[in-house]
Design an enzyme around this catalytic site. Structure first.
Site, short mmCIF file in Angstrom:
data_model
loop_
_atom_site.label_atom_id
_atom_site.label_comp_id
_atom_site.label_asym_id
_atom_site.label_seq_id
_atom_site.Cartn_x
_atom_site.Cartn_y
_atom_site.Cartn_z
N GLY A 1 0.95 -1.03 -0.11
CA GLY A 1 0.08 0.01 -0.05
C GLY A 1 0.82 1.24 -0.21
CE1 TYR A 2 0.09 3.84 -5.45
CE2 TYR A 2 0.61 1.63 -5.18
CZ TYR A 2 0.03 2.54 -5.82
OH TYR A 2 -0.54 2.34 -6.81
N GLY A 3 -1.01 4.29 -1.19
CA GLY A 3 -2.00 5.29 -1.41
C GLY A 3 -3.17 5.17 -0.28
CD GLU B 1 -6.17 -0.41 -5.89
OE1 GLU B 1 -5.71 0.78 -6.57
OE2 GLU B 1 -6.60 0.14 -4.43
#
Length: 172
Positions: free
Chosen positions: A5-7, A83
Site C-alpha cells: 500500500g502506498y496510497g 484497483e
C-alpha cells in the site's frame, strides 16, 4: 500473500490483515500521475490519484500488509475490482524490503505509462486539480489529506505530498 500500500490502501486496506510493516519498494516512486475518472474525479472533470511510476533511481516507502491466511483469493478478487476499474494500473508482484529486515514478494498496482490516464504534471498543476475534483469515492483533496496524514503517522515522509497538502489547503 503480501500487498503493498502506498496510497489509499495505507488507510483503507479493506481486507483482513494478519500483519503490517513499513516497507520500501525499490525502483518506483509514488506520484499523482494517474487521472481519476471514477473514484476521485469524473470523465468530464478528472481528478488525480497516486500511482507507482517506475523510476530506477527511486524507492517508495509505504506499508506491506500480510493478508490473513485463508483470505488470499477473496482479497485478490476485491483488490482487482477496486484497483483495476480501468486498465491504467497493472498488477505486479514486486520485492519489498520490510522495516524488520525481511524481504517479501507483494502484490502491487503500478501505472501503465502508455495508458491514456497517465500524466506527468508539475506539483502546482496537481494541486489545482486535486483542490477541485470529486468522484464516486469523494473529493480528491480528501484522498490526498488522508494519505498524507496516515503516512505521517507511520513516520513515512513524503515531501511532495507535504507540499501538495499545504498548497491544496491554500487553494481551498
Amino acid at each position: 500473500m503480501w500487498v503493498f500500500g502506498y496510497g489509499s490502501l495505507v488507510w483503507n486496506p479493506d481486507f483482513p490483515v494478519a500483519e503490517q510493516r513499513v516497507a520500501t519498494l525499490p525502483g518506483y516512486r509514488r506520484t499523482f500521475c494517474m487521472r481519476s475518472i471514477h473514484h476521485r474525479g469524473s470523465e468530464a472533470v478528472p481528478g488525480l490519484v497516486l500511482a507507482l511510476d517506475e523510476d530506477p533511481g527511486a524507492a517508495c516507502r509505504g506499508v506491506a500488509f500480510r493478508v490473513d491466511p485463508g483470505h488470499e483469493a477473496a482479497t485478490l478478487v476485491a483488490l482487482r475490482e477496486r484497483e483495476l476499474i480501468s486498465s491504467a494500473y497493472l498488477e505486479r508482484v514486486v520485492p519489498l524490503d520490510l522495516s524488520d529486515g525481511r524481504r517479501v514478494d507483494a502484490v502491487a498496482y503500478v501505472i501503465d505509462a502508455e495508458h491514456e490516464q497517465y500524466c506527468d504534471l508539475t506539483l502546482e498543476e496537481q494541486a489545482r486539480i486535486i483542490a477541485t475534483a470529486t468522484g464516486g469515492r469523494g473529493p480528491n483533496d480528501e484522498y490526498l489529506f488522508n494519505t498524507a496524514a496516515h503516512l505521517a503517522e507511520l513516520g513515512i515522509g513524503d515531501a511532495d505530498l507535504d507540499w501538495l497538502t499545504s498548497r491544496v489547503r491554500a487553494l481551498g
